[in-house]
Write a protein that holds these residues in place. Structure first.
Motif, PDB file in Angstrom:
ATOM      1  N   ILE A 850       0.852  -1.200   0.000  1.00  0.00           N
ATOM      2  CA  ILE A 850       0.000   0.000   0.000  1.00  0.00           C
ATOM      3  C   ILE A 850       0.883   1.243   0.000  1.00  0.00           C
ATOM      4  O   ILE A 850       1.910   1.299   0.687  1.00  0.00           O
ATOM      5  CB  ILE A 850      -0.937  -0.010   1.213  1.00  0.00           C
ATOM      6  N   GLY A 851       0.506   2.265  -0.750  1.00  0.00           N
ATOM      7  CA  GLY A 851       1.254   3.511  -0.765  1.00  0.00           C
ATOM      8  C   GLY A 851       1.090   4.264  -2.077  1.00  0.00           C
ATOM      9  O   GLY A 851       0.350   3.852  -2.979  1.00  0.00           O
ATOM     10  N   GLU A 852       1.793   5.414  -2.171  1.00  0.00           N
ATOM     11  CA  GLU A 852       1.767   6.238  -3.382  1.00  0.00           C
ATOM     12  C   GLU A 852       3.013   5.925  -4.219  1.00  0.00           C
ATOM     13  O   GLU A 852       4.124   5.866  -3.691  1.00  0.00           O
ATOM     14  CB  GLU A 852       1.757   7.723  -3.021  1.00  0.00           C
ATOM     15  N   TYR A 853       2.796   5.772  -5.514  1.00  0.00           N
ATOM     16  CA  TYR A 853       3.895   5.395  -6.394  1.00  0.00           C
ATOM     17  C   TYR A 853       3.832   6.189  -7.693  1.00  0.00           C
ATOM     18  O   TYR A 853       2.751   6.596  -8.149  1.00  0.00           O
ATOM     19  CB  TYR A 853       3.841   3.894  -6.742  1.00  0.00           C
ATOM     20  N   ALA A 854       5.012   6.386  -8.267  1.00  0.00           N
ATOM     21  CA  ALA A 854       5.114   6.805  -9.671  1.00  0.00           C
ATOM     22  C   ALA A 854       5.483   5.547 -10.452  1.00  0.00           C
ATOM     23  O   ALA A 854       6.479   4.893 -10.152  1.00  0.00           O
ATOM     24  CB  ALA A 854       6.170   7.883  -9.860  1.00  0.00           C
ATOM     25  N   VAL A 855       4.664   5.210 -11.447  1.00  0.00           N
ATOM     26  CA  VAL A 855       4.806   3.936 -12.162  1.00  0.00           C
ATOM     27  C   VAL A 855       5.435   4.196 -13.526  1.00  0.00           C
ATOM     28  O   VAL A 855       4.978   5.057 -14.281  1.00  0.00           O
ATOM     29  CB  VAL A 855       3.447   3.232 -12.321  1.00  0.00           C
ATOM     30  N   LEU A 856       6.488   3.449 -13.818  1.00  0.00           N
ATOM     31  CA  LEU A 856       7.114   3.451 -15.146  1.00  0.00           C
ATOM     32  C   LEU A 856       6.746   2.141 -15.832  1.00  0.00           C
ATOM     33  O   LEU A 856       7.020   1.067 -15.318  1.00  0.00           O
ATOM     34  CB  LEU A 856       8.639   3.575 -15.024  1.00  0.00           C
ATOM     35  N   SER A 857       6.095   2.241 -17.009  1.00  0.00           N
ATOM     36  CA  SER A 857       5.640   1.058 -17.743  1.00  0.00           C
ATOM     37  C   SER A 857       6.345   0.995 -19.084  1.00  0.00           C
ATOM     38  O   SER A 857       6.391   1.978 -19.821  1.00  0.00           O
ATOM     39  CB  SER A 857       4.117   1.114 -17.949  1.00  0.00           C
ATOM     40  N   VAL A 858       6.896  -0.190 -19.413  1.00  0.00           N
ATOM     41  CA  VAL A 858       7.513  -0.451 -20.720  1.00  0.00           C
ATOM     42  C   VAL A 858       6.838  -1.693 -21.293  1.00  0.00           C
ATOM     43  O   VAL A 858       6.941  -2.774 -20.710  1.00  0.00           O
ATOM     44  CB  VAL A 858       9.038  -0.675 -20.605  1.00  0.00           C
ATOM     45  N   SER A 859       6.125  -1.533 -22.408  1.00  0.00           N
ATOM     46  CA  SER A 859       5.377  -2.651 -22.989  1.00  0.00           C
ATOM     47  C   SER A 859       5.718  -2.802 -24.463  1.00  0.00           C
ATOM     48  O   SER A 859       6.079  -1.831 -25.128  1.00  0.00           O
ATOM     49  CB  SER A 859       3.877  -2.443 -22.814  1.00  0.00           C
ATOM     50  N   ASP A 860       5.618  -4.035 -24.938  1.00  0.00           N
ATOM     51  CA  ASP A 860       5.829  -4.325 -26.367  1.00  0.00           C
ATOM     52  C   ASP A 860       4.712  -5.241 -26.848  1.00  0.00           C
ATOM     53  O   ASP A 860       3.968  -5.807 -26.036  1.00  0.00           O
ATOM     54  CB  ASP A 860       7.200  -4.978 -26.585  1.00  0.00           C
TER      55      ASP A 860
END
Length: 995
Positions: A850-860
């Motif tokens: 649980i918490g606040e996050y900055a999410v980095l997503s790399v998808s192909d």
């Protein structure tokens, strides 16, 4: 004196006459030129309109049009609407197509309105055109457009006749008419302006004539005064007077000639200027009208020179091809828009037309748009010739026919699907003519069920082959078809060819085939089912009492998938009573378990289906029974539960399967305990493996660091002393770059071994992504993988994280490189960021707290990662790439260690449609630090300061001293702290450097 005045008036009169004649001549010339230009402009409009007409009709229209009864009123009205809209939009009198049959012209499609028809002028379809003169007959056999001005019952028109061919090779002609009065109106609107311009252009010639006249009058007056004053010497000066008169005549002649030449040249210059202005205005107007028409028809007009280089293209190319005309004109050849893989063959065909210098029509081919899409276009072209007839290139049009081609492909696929469905349908299917009852076609299942071959049935009726056991059943079907047009599921008995009887369900419906009513009938043999039902009823009665008291939830179905058993335990588990379920079919028994009706484990008793099997993670076959474990999401008011299932077949006395039974046991608590134990063991195993690999990597990295220090440092020192043109510079720079790459691998090893030991500062992930996409590393990656497109979807107000920019950038570089290399051909890699508040732990590859996050997503959108590989992708040196060429096996290990060091989490999702890595970084409310300014080498140079270097490795001491001496410092090196203390007692230094 009177004679001189008379001559002056005469000269003025002549000048006025000449002036008026000049006005008439200039006006007439301009009008002739404008009429010719107007006619060319209207001809171009007609040609563009005619070229667009075939696209408004079905592709096979003119193959069918030769049959007078093949075009129905609905299709005729649809064609009329399209042609009328096209005609009204472009300002044309009539648009039409016609064919020739038995020496006579027939209209097949047109824009003629209902008013034209009611006045007896003509009907819209398959109507003879008796007034068609020879030009209309010539157009059928022509290969080029024909322009003609003709009159008939409708009036006088300027007409273009454009020959075409249907897909089956049958000739027809497309025609377009503009009323001659419209052309004349356009011309007469310009007459006042032409006349006014002619008057103005010639007006300045009048002052010249007046000036010349006054000059002659003054000369005559002076001569007269001289004669009056010298009357005495008249005789003596007679000869002089005669010479003066001759001179006067010569002056008059010269003045008249000069005046005429000035007038002619003035008229010529003004005419040329006005002619050019008129041509330019007409050209602009023509281009504007053509562009408007092209916009409406999605047709691109173009011109190319003899080499195929674009010299003009309409702005419709922007919306169709994605290229602005400025990106094409003067920069591309026509074949540059063609896909690379088939460009050479297209060039060969196109240059064949250029060499022949003949028109071509309906050349269908692919074009690759600016955004990478492939579209179909139909190209028409005519040669461009200058005034002397020499070839200058081609002018033509491209029409987007992608939708039409897609529709044709869809039609072919639909017909193929129908053929396969008809032939491979397990039920007996037949088509009969409603009028006479004759069989038109039957499928293979019909022959199998009835015993009759296809040849024995077609052309005969059902009464002739005697398949009805009760004629009343046939009458009931016929009555239902007459009243409702269909009949469903009539249970009837049919007699086979060998005389045996079957019981079947029959459904029938009235359909139209080529406008003729037919009946499609479907017969499903249920003989075995009926026999099984009788046997099953007895078994059902015996089993129900026993199964109702079983401790496990139990249900059973018959061969038709209808529920026959629903015991007390399953009532408790699902909350649904037996009264609600008994007798239901269509997979109703799966709804309480999965929330939807679909096949489940017991259905595998009747068939083998890989899709159904794939739904069960644990499936075992024990003899003729099936055992499985599965999660049922709809149980216990949608809370869900894990259950143990066992399904077995039900047999009749002959051993035939007549149903299936399934027992269900709740194993949720056991599964939870097993899952918790498995996760604990996996985490422990992964931790130990990473720890041991980290220790190994750390030892290797430490030793490599000492080895690499010389490989990296000495090339730098040598390059400082080498001249720029030295032949050794390139090899040494290569050695230096190789050393740096080795250092990068060592740094990855150290990251895996020790974690990230650098200082962390407030950082924004969006900034790191933007910087990376501008970096040389990304440009190099894009060059090696040009078919992979990298896109971004970044949240505008992304929160900052506390981290090491260099290590997060390394993470980003590794993930993007892996994603690009995972795509086998063309594909897309998406970089995305988002703010995320996790309210409850996320169960994924890792459990996100649980918490606040900055999410980095790399998808192909590559093929995904296999299950076996997914468990090991973060292990050091575990790689599916070619080691040393496309990877070291450390990339994802570095990603794992960096994220762990940043107190973050990794979630990996993968499948057939691609893979997504989501990195969760805890956010910070601190602001970003100011960017540090770069430090230049001149700022690092010394001025003779003394430095004592302490290092236990001799090579390190040598390298350090060499670099510092090069920078202008004076160095001394010792191998230990004790030696350093002894040295400092006797020798003061400015700096002590302990390595």
């Amino acid at each position: 004196m009177k004679e001189m005045k008379y001559k002056g008036r005469k000269a003025l009169f002549i000048a006025v006459i000449i002036y008026l004649l000049g006005v008439i001549f200039v006006t007439g010339s301009w009008l002739i030129f404008l009429r010719h230009e107007n006619l060319n402009e209207f001809d171009n409009r007609l040609l563009v309109a005619a070229e667009a007409l075939p696209g408004l009709l079905p592709r096979d229209f003119h193959d069918r049009a030769l049959n007078q009864n093949s075009i129905g009123p609905e299709e005729d009205q649809h064609n009329l609407d399209n042609f009328s809209t096209h005609a009204n939009t472009g300002g044309f009198a009539y648009l039409y197509t016609y064919v020739m049959d038995k020496g006579q012209i027939y209209f097949t499609a047109s824009s003629y309105t209902d008013d034209d028809v009611t006045k007896g002028k003509i009907s819209r379809y398959w109507t003879v055109y008796p007034e068609g003169h020879q030009t209309y007959f010539d157009a059928i056999n022509s290969s080029e457009p024909i322009f003609v001005t003709a009159s008939d019952r409708w009036g006088s028109f300027r007409t273009v006749l454009l020959p075409q061919q249907s897909p089956a090779g049958k000739p027809y002609v497309v025609g377009a008419d503009i009323d001659i009065s419209e052309i004349d109106k356009s011309l007469w609107k310009q007459v006042p302006w032409v006349v006014a311009a002619a008057f103005l252009l010639l007006l300045f010639a009048v002052p010249i004539a007046i000036t010349m006249r006054r000059t002659l009058v003054f000369m005559n007056n002076d001569l007269r005064v001289q004669l009056d004053e010298n009357e005495i010497v008249v005789n003596e000066l007679y000869k002089a007077n005669e010479k003066a008169n001759q001179a006067q005549q010569q002056i008059e002649l010269y003045s008249s000639t000069l005046e005429r030449r000035v007038q002619e040249r003035t008229v010529q210059l003004q005419g040329e200027i006005e002619e050019r202005k008129q041509v330019e205005d007409a050209l602009r107007n023509s281009e504007q009208r053509l562009n408007q028409l092209a916009d409406q028809s999605r047709t691109i007009t173009w011109e190319v020179d003899v080499h195929g280089f674009y010299t003009h293209i309409s702005h419709v190319a922007d919306s169709v091809f994605g290229y602005h005309p400025d990106e094409i004109i003067g920069r591309m050849h026509f074949y540059d828009l063609h896909p690379v893989e088939s460009r050479e063959s297209f060039k060969t065909l196109a240059f064949k037309y250029l060499d022949q210098k003949k028109p071509f029509q309906n050349l269908e081919h692919f074009v690759r748009t600016k955004d990478g899409r492939y579209i179909w276009v139909s190209t028409n072209g005519i040669p461009l010739l200058n005034a002397d007839g020499s070839f200058q290139g081609y002018r033509g049009s491209d029409t987007d026919i992608t939708e039409r081609k897609q529709a044709e492909d869809a039609l072919r696929e639909s017909e193929e699907r129908f053929r396969l469905t008809f032939n491979f349908n397990p039920d007996a299917v037949s088509f009969t003519c409603m009028e006479d009852g004759l069989f038109v076609d039957v499928n293979e299942a019909f022959s199998r069920v009835s015993g009759y071959t296809r040849q024995e049935v077609i052309g005969r009726t059902s009464l002739e082959i005697n398949i009805w056991h009760y004629l009343a059943d046939r009458q009931e079907i016929a009555q239902g078809l007459l009243e409702k047009g269909f009949y469903e599921n009539l249970e009837a008995q049919f007699q086979k060819k060998d005389g045996s009887m079957i019981t079947a369900l029959m459904s029938a419906r009235v359909i139209s085939l080529k406008g003729v009513p037919h009946i499609i009938s479907i017969i499903r043999d249920i003989t075995d089912r009926k026999l099984a039902e009788i046997e099953l009823f007895e078994n059902r009665r015996r089993l129900s009492d026993i199964i109702d008291f079983l401790p496990d939830a139990t249900l059973a179905i018959d061969k038709e998938k209808r529920i026959i058993i629903w015991n007390r335990e399953i009532e408790k588990m699902t909350g649904v009573s037996a009264a609600e379920m008994i007798g239901k079919g269509d997979y109703a028994y799966t709804i309480p378990f999965y929330g939807e009706a679909r096949p489940q484990l017991m259905d595998l008793i009747f068939m083998d289906n890989k899709d159904i099997m794939a739904r069960y993670p644990y499936l075992i076959r024990e003899g003729d029974s099936l055992v499985a474990e599965v999660f049922c999401n709809a149980l216990y008011n949608n809370k869900g539960a894990w259950v143990f299932l066992k399904a077995s077949p039900l047999h009749d006395q002959s051993g035939n399967i007549i149903g299936a039974i399934e027992s269900i046991r709740d194993i949720t608590e056991r599964k939870r305990a097993e899952e918790a134990l498995r996760e604990s063991e996996e985490k422990l195993q992964r931790s130990k493996k990473m720890e041991s690999l980290g220790l190994l990597a750390g030892g290797v990295a430490h030793d490599l660091n000492n080895v690499l220090s010389g490989i990296v440092s000495y090339p730098e020192l040598i390059l400082m002393d080498l001249p720029d043109d030295s032949i050794l510079r390139k090899p040494i720079e290569t050695m230096k770059d190789s050393g740096y790459r080795a250092v990068a691998i060592v740094q990855d090893l150290l990251t895996v071994a020790r974690g990230v030991a650098t200082i962390k500062t407030p950082t924004n992930l969006n900034d790191l992504i933007r910087d990376y996409l501008k970096s040389p590393e990304f440009k190099t990656l894009s060059q090696f993988h040009p078919d992979a497109v990298v896109r971004t979807s970044l949240e505008m107000d992304l929160l900052n994280v506390t981290g090491s920019q260099i290590h997060i950038r390394k993470v980003l570089m590794n993930l993007v490189s892996n994603a690009v290399e995972a795509i086998p051909g063309k594909g897309t890699v998406t970089l995305a960021t988002m703010n995320c508040y996790v309210e409850k732990p996320i169960k994924g590859y890792e459990d996100v707290a649980i918490g606040e996050y900055a999410v980095l997503s790399v998808s192909d959108d590559g093929p995904g990662i296999s299950g076996d590989d997914l468990e090991r992708i973060f292990e050091p040196f575990y790689s599916k790439k070619v080691m040393g060429r496309s990877g070291t096996g450390l990339g994802l290990a570095v990603v794992w260690n960096v994220v762990q060091d940043h107190k973050g989490y990794i979630d990996v999702t993968t499948g057939m449609n691609g893979t997504t890595f989501e990195l969760y970084f805890p956010i910070t409310r601190d602001e970003l630090a100011k960017e540090n300014l770069p430090i230049f080498i001149d700022e690092l140079k010394g001025n003779g300061e003394t430095i004592l270097v302490v290092d236990d490795v001799a090579s390190q001491r040598t390298i350090s001293c060499a670099i510092l001496n090069k920078l202008g410092y004076r160095t001394t090196a010792v191998s230990s702290g004790e030696e350093a203390v002894e040295f400092l007692k006797e020798n003061p230094v400015d700096l002590l450097l302990w390595i």
